[in-house]
Scaffold this active site. Structure first.
Site: not given
Length: 235
Positions: A86, A197, A200
């Site tokens: 993040g 996802d 990644h």
């Protein structure tokens, strides 16, 4: 001794880049920094979840794989993984001062992707990256800089993606730096090389990233090692 910064910022074309992950933030840099007995010059990786190795073991992330290549090549450098899920370019500004207490010879800057994902003004991202570079050059005035291109996700619209794309070559020109290729070349958008996802990288994806980085980092370390040997013929 010449010092070099590798600015490897990236965003995954077509799949939305680096998600601002919650709950799996790796903060390994404190342990890595606190190694006073290890006096080797440092290759510092300051980045996002891609550098942290989101969803994988620490020794599967590409900075750890780079350490293996450094060791097998006989270079006396220590890799420090300061990847944080993040993280934004502004987050890098907040962290760089503390990390520069390390004997940094090479800074691999993998930041900016989350800025683009959030639609941040590209000018703000550029200013933050400039501040990181300026902070590093204050400590290491002879730093050389390499900057990798990146792409914003296409859903941000052509005007935004064009402006964002321009940040990195502009920064390279202004900082008298060299633009290097996209970090996720050959990995982005390839299902088998990414986790569920779609963002990644898997273990194999991380290996390919390590190869992408090593193609640029290897000659840098070769030059630095040669300069060190010339400065100290007894070594």
């Amino acid at each position: 001794m010449v010092r070099k910064i590798l600015l490897t910022c990236l965003l995954v074309p077509g799949i939305g880049g680096c998600a601002p992950d919650e709950g799996d933030v790796r903060r390994e840099e404190a342990a890595n920094v606190a190694s006073p007995e290890d006096r080797r010059p440092v290759v510092l990786f300051l980045g996002t979840s891609l550098t942290a190795g989101y969803g994988l073991e620490g020794d599967q992330a590409y900075p750890a794989l780079i350490q293996q290549r450094i060791d097998s090549s006989g270079y006396g450098y220590r890799v420090v993984n300061a990847g944080e899920s993040g993280s934004t370019s502004a987050g890098g500004v907040r962290r760089i001062g503390w990390l520069l207490r390390l004997p940094v010879e090479v800074l691999v800057l993998e930041l900016g992707a989350n800025d683009g994902l959030r639609g941040q003004d590209p000018a703000i991202t550029k200013a933050s990256l400039e501040q990181i570079i300026d902070s590093t050059r204050t400590v290491y005035p002879a730093a050389e800089i390499l900057i990798a291109a990146m792409e914003a996700p296409p859903n941000m619209g052509p005007e935004y993606t064009s402006a964002f794309r321009g940040v990195f070559p502009e920064l390279a020109r202004e900082e008298n730096a060299t633009l290097i290729p996209f970090l996720l070349q050959g990995v982005a958008g390839v299902p088998l090389l990414n986790q569920a996802d779609g963002i990644h990288p898997t273990v194999e994806g991380q290996r390919l990233i390590a190869s992408n980085v090593w193609r640029v980092l290897h000659p840098v370390l070769e030059r630095l090692s040669a300069a060190a040997a010339e400065a100290d013929p007894s070594s």
